[in-house]
Design an enzyme around this catalytic site. Sequence first.
Site, PDB file in Angstrom:
ATOM      1  N   TYR A 191      -8.596   8.208   6.380  1.00  0.00           N
ATOM      2  CA  TYR A 191      -8.195   6.780   6.180  1.00  0.00           C
ATOM      3  C   TYR A 191      -8.271   6.197   3.926  1.00  0.00           C
ATOM      4  CZ  TYR A 191      -7.524   6.873  10.896  1.00  0.00           C
ATOM      5  OH  TYR A 191      -7.521   7.251  12.208  1.00  0.00           O
ATOM      6  N   ASN A 212      -2.617  -6.273  12.790  1.00  0.00           N
ATOM      7  CA  ASN A 212      -3.550  -5.572  13.500  1.00  0.00           C
ATOM      8  C   ASN A 212      -4.715  -6.724  13.567  1.00  0.00           C
ATOM      9  OD1 ASN A 212      -2.031  -5.542  15.690  1.00  0.00           O
ATOM     10  ND2 ASN A 212      -1.345  -3.447  15.595  1.00  0.00           N
ATOM     11  N   ASP A 218      -3.213  -5.532   3.668  1.00  0.00           N
ATOM     12  CA  ASP A 218      -2.530  -5.367   2.767  1.00  0.00           C
ATOM     13  C   ASP A 218      -1.202  -5.767   3.510  1.00  0.00           C
ATOM     14  OD1 ASP A 218      -1.650  -3.048   5.625  1.00  0.00           O
ATOM     15  OD2 ASP A 218      -3.905  -3.610   5.838  1.00  0.00           O
ATOM     16  N   PHE A 261     -12.913  -0.529  12.903  1.00  0.00           N
ATOM     17  CA  PHE A 261     -11.749  -0.187  12.585  1.00  0.00           C
ATOM     18  C   PHE A 261     -10.792  -1.313  12.852  1.00  0.00           C
ATOM     19  CE2 PHE A 261     -12.954   4.129  14.390  1.00  0.00           C
ATOM     20  CZ  PHE A 261     -12.186   5.350  12.869  1.00  0.00           C
ATOM     21  N   ASN A 315      -7.724  -2.837  14.032  1.00  0.00           N
ATOM     22  CA  ASN A 315      -7.556  -3.087  15.178  1.00  0.00           C
ATOM     23  C   ASN A 315      -8.953  -4.709  15.617  1.00  0.00           C
ATOM     24  OD1 ASN A 315      -5.683  -2.816  14.500  1.00  0.00           O
ATOM     25  ND2 ASN A 315      -4.925  -0.996  16.475  1.00  0.00           N
ATOM     26  N   HIS A 342      -3.212   1.349   4.547  1.00  0.00           N
ATOM     27  CA  HIS A 342      -3.373   0.012   4.992  1.00  0.00           C
ATOM     28  C   HIS A 342      -5.230  -0.228   4.663  1.00  0.00           C
ATOM     29  CE1 HIS A 342      -3.033  -2.079   8.959  1.00  0.00           C
ATOM     30  NE2 HIS A 342      -3.250  -1.485   9.722  1.00  0.00           N
TER      31      HIS A 342
END
Length: 185
Positions: A14, A113, A92, A65, A67, A19
Site C-alpha cells: 500500500y 471510511n 486523500d 488499516f 477503516n 489512499h
Amino acid sequence: MKLLIGLGNIGDKYCFTRHNVGFMVVDKIALENNLPFKEDKKLKSFITKFRYNNEDVILAKPTTFMNLSGEAAIAIMNYYKIDIKDVLIIYDDLSLELGRLRFRANGSDGGHNGIKSIIKHVGTPNFDRLKVGIGPQPPIPSESFVLQNFSKDQSETLKEVLKRAISAIEYYLDNDIQKTQNMFN
C-alpha cells in the site's frame, strides 16, 4: 500539544497508493526533521514527536488499516489528553484534483471510511482536516482506484503537493483553521 494523524494502510503493497497520501505527508515531515517513527502497539500507531515553536507535536500513522483509523485516533487522544481542537487529520480526497489541498474545520465523512471511523470513535465530526486531492477518478470503482499506485507523471505532481502540504501544515500550526483555509483553499 498538537496531534497530526496521517491516514493510510500499513504494508509495503500500500506504500505508494493514493489512499496512503496521509501517511506520505507525515512521512515527509518526519524525514525533513530527521524523526524516526516507532510503533506503539497500545496506541495502534507509529508515533514520533517534535517541538514546533515551543509546542509539542505528535505525528501518527495508524496501524489499524484505514477503516479502523478512529481506534488509533481516540487511543492517542486519550493517552496524551489531547483535545479534539488540537487534532489535524490528513487524508486523500477523491473529489479533489491531484495537486489540490483543502482544509476543513468539520464536515461529514464524504464516503471516506477512515474519516467515518474517526467521527464514530471521537464522537464528533468537528475536527480539523487537510484533504489532499487524488482525483479525478476514472470510471472504475473507488475501492480499486484508491488502492492503485500513482503513475510516473502523477508522482512528479505528488512531490510538489507534499512540499505544499508541509508548508500549509506549518502555517496551520502557527495560525487558526480559518486563516489557514483563507490562505490555502
